[in-house]
Design an enzyme around this catalytic site. Sequence first.
Site, mmCIF file in Angstrom:
data_model
loop_
_atom_site.group_PDB
_atom_site.id
_atom_site.type_symbol
_atom_site.label_atom_id
_atom_site.label_comp_id
_atom_site.label_asym_id
_atom_site.label_seq_id
_atom_site.Cartn_x
_atom_site.Cartn_y
_atom_site.Cartn_z
ATOM 1 N N HIS A 358 0.804 -1.220 0.000
ATOM 2 C CA HIS A 358 0.000 0.000 0.000
ATOM 3 C C HIS A 358 0.839 1.273 0.000
ATOM 4 O O HIS A 358 0.428 2.290 -0.547
ATOM 5 C CB HIS A 358 -1.011 -0.035 1.145
ATOM 6 C CG HIS A 358 -2.213 -0.844 0.777
ATOM 7 N ND1 HIS A 358 -2.350 -2.156 1.121
ATOM 8 C CD2 HIS A 358 -3.284 -0.535 0.010
ATOM 9 C CE1 HIS A 358 -3.473 -2.625 0.593
ATOM 10 N NE2 HIS A 358 -4.061 -1.661 -0.084
ATOM 11 N N GLU A 599 -11.532 -9.933 -6.902
ATOM 12 C CA GLU A 599 -10.116 -9.955 -6.500
ATOM 13 C C GLU A 599 -9.723 -11.280 -5.867
ATOM 14 O O GLU A 599 -8.620 -11.438 -5.368
ATOM 15 C CB GLU A 599 -9.797 -8.779 -5.571
ATOM 16 C CG GLU A 599 -10.752 -8.564 -4.426
ATOM 17 C CD GLU A 599 -10.426 -7.312 -3.601
ATOM 18 O OE1 GLU A 599 -9.354 -6.724 -3.775
ATOM 19 O OE2 GLU A 599 -11.265 -6.954 -2.756
ATOM 20 N N ASP A 623 -4.981 -7.598 -5.531
ATOM 21 C CA ASP A 623 -5.203 -8.840 -4.792
ATOM 22 C C ASP A 623 -5.389 -10.023 -5.723
ATOM 23 O O ASP A 623 -4.910 -11.116 -5.440
ATOM 24 C CB ASP A 623 -6.427 -8.696 -3.878
ATOM 25 C CG ASP A 623 -6.046 -8.003 -2.578
ATOM 26 O OD1 ASP A 623 -5.037 -8.399 -1.981
ATOM 27 O OD2 ASP A 623 -6.738 -7.050 -2.186
ATOM 28 N N CYS A 670 -9.868 -1.375 -10.999
ATOM 29 C CA CYS A 670 -9.384 -0.347 -10.074
ATOM 30 C C CYS A 670 -8.051 -0.735 -9.453
ATOM 31 O O CYS A 670 -7.473 0.016 -8.683
ATOM 32 C CB CYS A 670 -10.417 -0.040 -8.996
ATOM 33 S SG CYS A 670 -10.777 -1.453 -7.959
#
Length: 751
Positions: A358, A599, A623, A670
């Site tokens: 992240h 995901e 993911d 996304c």
Amino acid sequence: MLFTLRRIVQEATQAEGLANVLDLIVQRVREALSVDVASLYLLCPQNEQLTLMASHGLAQGAHLQQYEGLVALVAERAEPVILDNVTGHSRYQRFPGSVEEPLNSFLGVPLLHQRRLLGVLVVQALGEHRFQEDHVAFLVTLVAQLASVISSAEISGELGSGEVQDVGRNILVSGIPGSPGIGIGTAVVYFPDTELEAVPDRNPDSIEDEITLFREAVAQVEVDLLRIKEELSSKLPAEDRALFDAYLMMLSSSSLIDGAVERIKEGNWAPGALRATFLEYQRHFDEMEDDYLRERATDVQDLGRRILEHLLTDGHKRPQYQENTILVGRDISASQLAEVPAEKLAGMVCGSGSGSSHVAILARALGVPAVMGASDLPVARIDGLDVIVDGYQGSIYLRPEKAVRTEFERLAREESELTQGLWSEAKRPAITPDGHTVPVYINSGLKSDLMQAQRSMADGIGLYRTELPFMVRERFPGEVEQANIYERVLRSFPAHPVTLRTLDVGGDKALSYFPIVEDNPFLGYRGIRISLDHPDIFLTQLRAMLQASRATGNLHVLFPMISSMDELDESLALLERARHELGEEGIETPLPRTGVMIEVPSAVYLAEHLARKVDFLSIGTNDLVQYLLAVDRNNTRVAKLYHDDHPAVLCAIEAIVDGAHRAGRPVSVCGEMASDPASMLLLLGAGVDSLSVSVASLPRIKWVIRSFSRQHASEIFTEARRLLDPESIRSLLNNTLIDAGLGALVRAGRH
Ligand code: PEP
Ligand code: MG
């Protein structure tokens, strides 16, 4: 054996300087295996020659060259070589005039680090048949753990000792591309206040002031300890209080305190001098055979931390970030990166993690070049150094030479010109040459506020990660609190779709007030699983979202980590319930659009069925790739196996798009794959309807859309689907971009 192995690794990790590390290794190996000679050879990358770097047990004047052919054999085979009668081997070369008795038993093991040969560790003994499987197993286990220590010490060694700022040749350290771009600046090492081991070396402004500061911190700790001892005098028996006497004695020990002062005089700031001195002491205690004395290592560590705390609160506040800061740390979290003022940040280097962590996603959102997983970087040694971060290649240049610097400055300049040009174009809609409009949304939530200019370029928000407002608080935010936040987000694009994803904590996103300890966090309690287990928390969030949407009516609710139909049914039922309850309370809310994140592999196979129950699908490639390829997105060791462009990923994307379209629903992406100008060509070609990308990549993504017709993209996708390895797919994409005149997107400066 385990104890010995652990001790050698620990000692080597804490030793300072390449020569000391290598010397310590050969000495300890020789003792542990009771052999006559232990030696370590390192491969020089410039001339590919193995060089003897350290040896223990040899008589003066012994001729080790006789065995060099055998050492080379270990390197060639890249596997352990065990020999019983060395003199009979064709690679043995008797040294003319040598009168020593030959070391007839030979065992060599290669030192391999990230598939690269670093060198060879050799043990030798007089007499024959001295080495068995046990010896091999010991050395193989040892070198597996030592390779990264040696690699890091090598780089540290190149930096030289003492005055690290002197101009020398470049030192290149490899990591993993984290965020594209070239960053040139000065390293500022981030370290947590409590981690003595992570404190970097730094040149002080004034040695005198530094010594005073250090002595004051020591005096403060002394006062603290006396006070604690006093307070505990009635509660603890005398033998337990003796610990404080031991601490106080250490503080008055001239070797410990003077040792640190000496290091300050040599040119290190007080926290750095404290780290070097206390870790050395800790190591001495750690090496003791006696259990009681060994325990004292923990006391030294504790004492060091106490002094550090005073030094950091009283004297050295957090760094004032200068222009062109390159933030460097063994571990940097998304919130730590966000603390550095954006206008000062020129780059980031993180010793751990990968391109899908992240913090790397945030770096891309901020447009900050970043390298991740630079595990060999001697972080403590590079504070204040000139650094170049090449976020395209995942490389870091320490103390770059003038010519290298000039070249990177040129690349950075060209890149900035390109970016400026693209930003001015970015307001135009993204329409392919054959007339297809591709809505491009932005991902938000890791970076809070969007500027008006950025808003004018996007078609809405395709992913707002709601977990950030949860992460920066000390308790779950309440309904009104959340509604205010969501309303601001929805109002940022009042006439466009805004997708709020429900809470997706777990994995690498922790809430301090909701700790989850698991062996496999990414396969554990995450995303929708937590929300469905805690309907109170979930309903609060859904109610807040619905209320927030009353003014704008543009709410899209997205559910993360859906792996079964049940989970979606339950989520939709709770959304309906939240709306119904609000209605009963007299609060009418517009019907939101709903979507499912794809995901998890099971959701790929269920895509069509899931799509029939909602308004849209959104592929979370970050993911999806980790779960399809079984590669932890945060783990540096396996980062090289993480590929958006893997054939299996393309196959999954094709299946999702087909499933959604059969159900008559649109698909968006996304995940970060959509923000990569090369990979997004595949998404376009696969028939994805819209993209949600990081703000910084938006102009580039629009440029690609405007440059390739859907038809052309679809042909590229078909060609890529025939290729069976990610590297070939990546070169196909890069070459396609270069041929179309978009080479600057692949590598800075190439037009
Ligand atoms: C994803 O997994 O692709 C995604 C967009 O979600 P996150 O990165 O927050 O897990
Ligand atoms: Mg995800």
